[in-house]
Design an enzyme around this catalytic site. Structure first.
Site, short mmCIF file in Angstrom:
data_model
loop_
_atom_site.label_atom_id
_atom_site.label_comp_id
_atom_site.label_asym_id
_atom_site.label_seq_id
_atom_site.Cartn_x
_atom_site.Cartn_y
_atom_site.Cartn_z
CG HIS A 279 -0.49 0.05 2.53
ND1 HIS A 279 -0.22 1.24 3.19
CD2 HIS A 279 -0.22 -0.93 3.43
CE1 HIS A 279 0.19 0.99 4.42
NE2 HIS A 279 0.21 -0.31 4.60
CG ASP A 291 2.29 0.46 8.19
OD1 ASP A 291 1.94 -0.10 7.15
OD2 ASP A 291 1.52 0.69 9.14
CD GLU A 323 -3.23 -1.27 4.99
OE1 GLU A 323 -3.16 -2.35 5.62
OE2 GLU A 323 -2.91 -0.18 5.50
CD GLU A 324 -1.96 2.34 7.48
OE1 GLU A 324 -2.78 1.91 8.31
OE2 GLU A 324 -0.77 2.01 7.45
CG ASP A 352 1.23 -3.76 5.19
OD1 ASP A 352 2.05 -2.87 5.46
OD2 ASP A 352 0.02 -3.67 5.47
CG HIS A 446 -0.28 3.02 12.58
ND1 HIS A 446 -1.57 2.54 12.70
CD2 HIS A 446 0.17 2.54 11.39
CE1 HIS A 446 -1.88 1.81 11.64
NE2 HIS A 446 -0.83 1.80 10.82
#
Length: 506
Positions: A279, A291, A323-324, A352, A446
């Site tokens: 992604h 990520d 994606e997130e 991923d 994140h």
């Protein structure tokens, strides 16, 4: 799908609320490898040997510079959908594939998405600021983007039915237990009963991270709260004691368009495609270099080096957007496939987070009993490769948190590898892979610190070579790999998979 130039890719966002940026490069790359027509058939060992940590890191530094394009709007680097950082990422991917000439056909699939941004938030319970409180993804703001006051009202059951909410929630703040229905349903039910905000607390001590999903006019500003902080509050509420609260979220939610980028080899059997994806977006909170900048870059590098070879079966690379936000891009892609096109994808491989600092070599534990026929053979290919390299590996379950989910649910064999997110490394895993037990596989998962310093180059090179091996193996031959059937994921998969995307609880 439509084909258009890198310039048009940027222009396609005009009027969607996203910023336009110029192309990051426009020069053509010198021809790679052998002269046209004299390339060898792809060989796994030779393709793997072309992967280098230096090239991966050069691309990582470039991607971080692109993430800085998001600073004006978000006050820090980010590649979240709708941001200048994500548009820059799309342009970079497109331009890198465009440099490779006619080896690939490139298509851009535009689709609608919802983008959310929380600028500021605070939750006060009684006279204490809640330390674990986290706004839900795609939450609306509190009224007029100002603090709202109210008593906490304990909601019966798990807030999945409107009847769970007492009339007293009107003008107050709903206190809802996490459970079997989506967070958006809980927030919507609270809003319909007149709540000014909602808090979803965990039944375990851990915090709650989630998204409200598709916006509803009845959604209210919604926080997640850890069970540890919720415990004392629940005790007082169950004793009918008053517990006042102040909730504040300054946020916006908007409709945008974003883009999946698909690159398919012009050569190879188009009825038997090897497909793999990563992604292109990050969360709003940071630049997302691990990520999933790591997976996106691995795909760019493998796609680049593959041009030095001929393929027998077509290879299709995908960079998903959204994606997130809940696997939006991959879901849209799979849902758009006609049945005959679905059948041409022999397998889908998800890549991923390839470079977590405190990594483990993780393989999705796919079986043909629970997943579309062929998923187990892909799993075994990963196992054999790690064994051949003298490396340890571990299995992780499919949990619906990445882009394989839509493929498996639609009958396409799937699997992949990862290096870990917010999971805790065990003592045994420390003995197997090094690193530090008791810590997250990616301590910057994140977060703002998911930058160039947040990748383990050793793990990244290892896994990119495994990606190259998976591509080379199936681009050469599907001998021994099951033919596609109309099978779909089993009911056990549907029952066991509790997530759809990294945040959304189903």
């Amino acid at each position: 799908m439509v084909f258009f130039s890198g310039f048009a890719l940027c222009a396609a966002f005009a009027g969607t609320g996203a910023l336009q940026i110029p192309l990051l490069s426009s020069h053509n790359q010198a021809p790679l490898g052998h002269p046209h027509g004299s390339k060898p058939v792809v060989n796994s060992t030779e393709l793997q040997d072309l992967i280098s940590g230096d090239r991966l890191m050069i691309r990582a530094k470039k991607m971080y510079e692109i993430a800085k394009l998001g600073e004006e709007e978000y006050n820090h680097p980010t590649r979240v959908i709708g941001s200048a950082g994500h548009i820059g990422t799309l342009s970079y991917i497109y331009e890198e594939i465009l440099k490779l000439g006619d080896y690939y056909d490139i298509s851009n699939q535009t689709f609608p998405a919802v983008s959310g941004n929380v600028f500021e938030s605070r939750l006060v319970l009684g006279d204490q600021v809640a330390k674990s409180a986290a706004p839900m993804g795609l939450t609306p703001p509190t009224k007029d983007n100002e603090p709202v006051h109210g008593d906490l009202v304990l909601v019966e059951n798990e807030g999945c039915q409107s009847t769970d909410f007492p009339d007293s929630v009107a003008g107050n703040i709903a206190f809802i237990k996490r459970g079997v229905c989506p967070f958006g349903t809980k927030s919507e039910n609270a809003g319909r009963k007149g709540a000014v905000a909602a808090i979803v607390y965990n039944y375990e001590k851990d915090s709650v991270a989630g998204t409200l999903g598709t916006p509803s006019p009845y959604h209210v500003a919604t926080f997640g709260l850890s069970g540890e902080e919720a415990g004392p509050v629940i005790e007082k509420l169950e004793k009918k004691k008053r517990f006042d609260s102040i909730a504040y979220i300054d946020a916006e939610v908007s409709q945008i368009n974003t883009v999946n980028i698909i690159a398919q080899t012009t050569e190879g059997d188009a009825d038997n495609c090897v497909m793999l994806g990563a992604h292109s977006d990050s969360v709003a909170e940071g630049p997302g270099i691990n990520d999933d900048g790591s997976g996106s870059i691995s795909l760019i590098e493998v796609a680049t080096q593959l041009t030095k070879f001929n393929v027998s079966n077509c290879v299709r690379f995908a960079w998903w957007a959204g994606e997130e936000e809940g696997l939006l891009g991959s879901d849209y892609y799979v849902a758009s496939l006609p049945e005959e096109e679905n059948a041409k994808i022999r397998l889908f491989m998800d890549y991923d987070m390839m470079a977590s600092p405190n990594f483990a070599y993780q393989i999705y534990n796919a079986t043909n009993a629970l997943n579309p026929n062929g998923s187990e053979q892909l799993r075994d290919l990963y196992i054999e490769w790690y064994k051949d390299q003298g490396l340890n590996y571990t299995f992780i379950p499919f949990d619906g948190r990445s882009d394989y989910d839509g493929f498996i649910r639609n009958g396409i064999p799937g699997g992949g590898i990862a290096t870990g997110a917010e999971g805790i490394k065990t003592k045994k895993e420390e003995e197997m892979f090094g690193g530090k037990h008791g810590s997250w596989f990616d301590p910057c998962y994140h977060q703002l610190c998911d930058d160039v310093g947040n990748v383990n180059v050793t793990a990244w090179v290892v896994n990119t070579r495994l990606i190259a091996h998976s591509v080379a193996t199936y681009a050469n031959s599907f001998k021994g790999f099951p033919e596609r059937t109309k099978s779909v994921a089993s009911s056990a998969y549907e029952k066991d998979v509790k997530y759809h995307g990294s945040k959304l609880f189903i």
